[in-house]
Design a protein around this motif. Structure first.
Motif, short mmCIF file in Angstrom:
data_model
loop_
_atom_site.label_atom_id
_atom_site.label_comp_id
_atom_site.label_asym_id
_atom_site.label_seq_id
_atom_site.Cartn_x
_atom_site.Cartn_y
_atom_site.Cartn_z
N PRO A 160 0.84 -1.18 0.00
CA PRO A 160 0.00 0.00 0.00
C PRO A 160 0.88 1.24 0.00
N GLU A 161 0.53 2.17 -0.80
CA GLU A 161 1.36 3.36 -0.95
C GLU A 161 1.00 4.40 0.08
N SER B 9 -9.81 -1.07 7.60
CA SER B 9 -8.90 -0.52 6.61
C SER B 9 -7.69 -1.43 6.41
N LEU B 10 -7.23 -2.01 7.49
CA LEU B 10 -6.10 -2.91 7.38
C LEU B 10 -6.50 -4.19 6.68
N ARG B 11 -7.63 -4.73 7.11
CA ARG B 11 -8.08 -5.99 6.53
C ARG B 11 -8.20 -5.90 5.02
N LYS B 61 5.13 2.02 12.04
CA LYS B 61 5.66 2.21 10.71
C LYS B 61 4.62 1.80 9.67
N LEU B 62 4.00 0.68 9.95
CA LEU B 62 2.97 0.16 9.05
C LEU B 62 1.81 1.16 8.92
N LEU B 63 1.37 1.67 10.03
CA LEU B 63 0.24 2.60 10.02
C LEU B 63 0.61 3.91 9.34
N LEU B 68 -2.60 5.84 7.95
CA LEU B 68 -3.61 5.78 9.00
C LEU B 68 -3.25 6.63 10.21
N VAL B 69 -1.98 6.84 10.40
CA VAL B 69 -1.56 7.77 11.46
C VAL B 69 -0.59 8.78 10.88
N ASP B 70 -0.50 9.91 11.56
CA ASP B 70 0.48 10.92 11.20
C ASP B 70 1.56 10.95 12.26
N GLU B 71 2.76 11.21 11.80
CA GLU B 71 3.89 11.29 12.71
C GLU B 71 4.18 12.76 12.99
#
Lengths: 171, 171
Positions: A160-161, B9-11, B61-63, B68-71
């Motif tokens: 996923p990008e 969303s992950l699924r 990292k994945l998110l 899905l998340v902001d850093e």
DNA sequence: GTTAGTGCAAACCTTTTGCAGCTCT
DNA sequence: AGAGCTGCAAAAGGTTTGCACTAAC
């Protein structure tokens, strides 16, 4: 240039102007923007091979604390190091291409407006601001589209990008 | 809540929803904003003592990669770690008090305006933005003034710079 | 049953600190 | 002369990686 703005500013505070600091200040002032500690160190070492990496960090900390340089992250587009730029300029945003790494600067009234709004809204005393925008520059957008197309074609389920489209699942 | 927004969303992407990820996702989604990896790890460990710090980093990292998340850095007001927040919200700036560490969020049209201006001006495709404002909150301004007055009284050469503390030297 | 995901240990990268000696003012 | 600054080595803090085992699908 015995006493450029920055150097004079240091002297006024009773901070010693050593040979090492002189080198570093000149490099920061001149060599444009967005240097990280390591690059600065590499450049400084060409002028004085004995100059230590630690001195670079200490000097940067000093300058940051003194408000003479600003510290940037540039969205960590290339790692977790920090970048530095002299603080002489007008407030601006950094526009970072996440593909090619090019960094542009944007000066616009919306930045001043935001500043005023925040001061008003929170009764906040602003000392520094940092606005960073990440994405793809006009040049990289085309290349990016091509990359995505190629990936979609080659892989069953590519990663996923970062944000927008997720490649079609081929089942 | 078998399939909250994030989990679903992950699924959809074929990413496995493990027990560890379930814990982490719930913590991030619920526990408000601006968690750093270590805090998240501490919280997660209460639910599953075997859960490893590394898994926290990998999940974040994945998110992040999945948008899905902001850093955030929050101007590194408390060290060099990163903070995370779910990306469901409207674009906003973070207002960070450098004295007490309080973080406010500001939603304002100037942010959207900046976004539009940058897109137009550079033909830039924006994926993420980060605006951080540092200074003193209304409460800390008074305390700060008092601190400075005390310092000025004790020191020979007080500094006009707001940022620099420089305590009086006792010799 | 596959393959992705986990835990553990160890590495990694950037930045900071302790200390003895050097140097700017 | 003396405090401040530097270099060196070593540590610290935050994060990532290699690998064998485990578990989700």
């Amino acid at each position: 240039m015995a006493t450029s703005g920055t150097k004079g500013s240091l002297r006024e505070r009773g901070i010693r102007l050593t040979r090492q600091r002189e080198i570093l200040l000149e490099l920061i002032d001149q060599s444009g923007k967005h240097l990280d500690a390591e690059s600065l160190f590499q450049m400084a070492q060409k002028r004085d091979p004995k100059l230590n990496r630690v001195t670079v960090y200490r000097t940067l900390k000093l300058l940051k604390k003194g408000g003479l340089v600003d510290e940037l992250d540039l969205l960590h587009y290339d790692g977790d190091q920090h970048y530095y730029e002299t603080r002489t300029k007008q407030e601006h945003a950094h526009i970072i291409c996440l593909r090619c790494g090019k960094v542009e600067e944007y000066f616009g009234d919306s930045l001043q407006k935001l500043r005023r709004q925040v001061e008003e809204h929170f009764g906040f005393q602003i000392l520094l601001t940092r606005t960073e925008v990440g994405g793809y520059c006009s040049h990289c957008q085309a290349l990016r589209a091509r990359e995505l197309a190629a990936a979609a074609e080659a892989a069953a389920v590519p990663l996923p990008e970062p944000k927008d489209k997720r490649p079609a699942r081929k089942v």
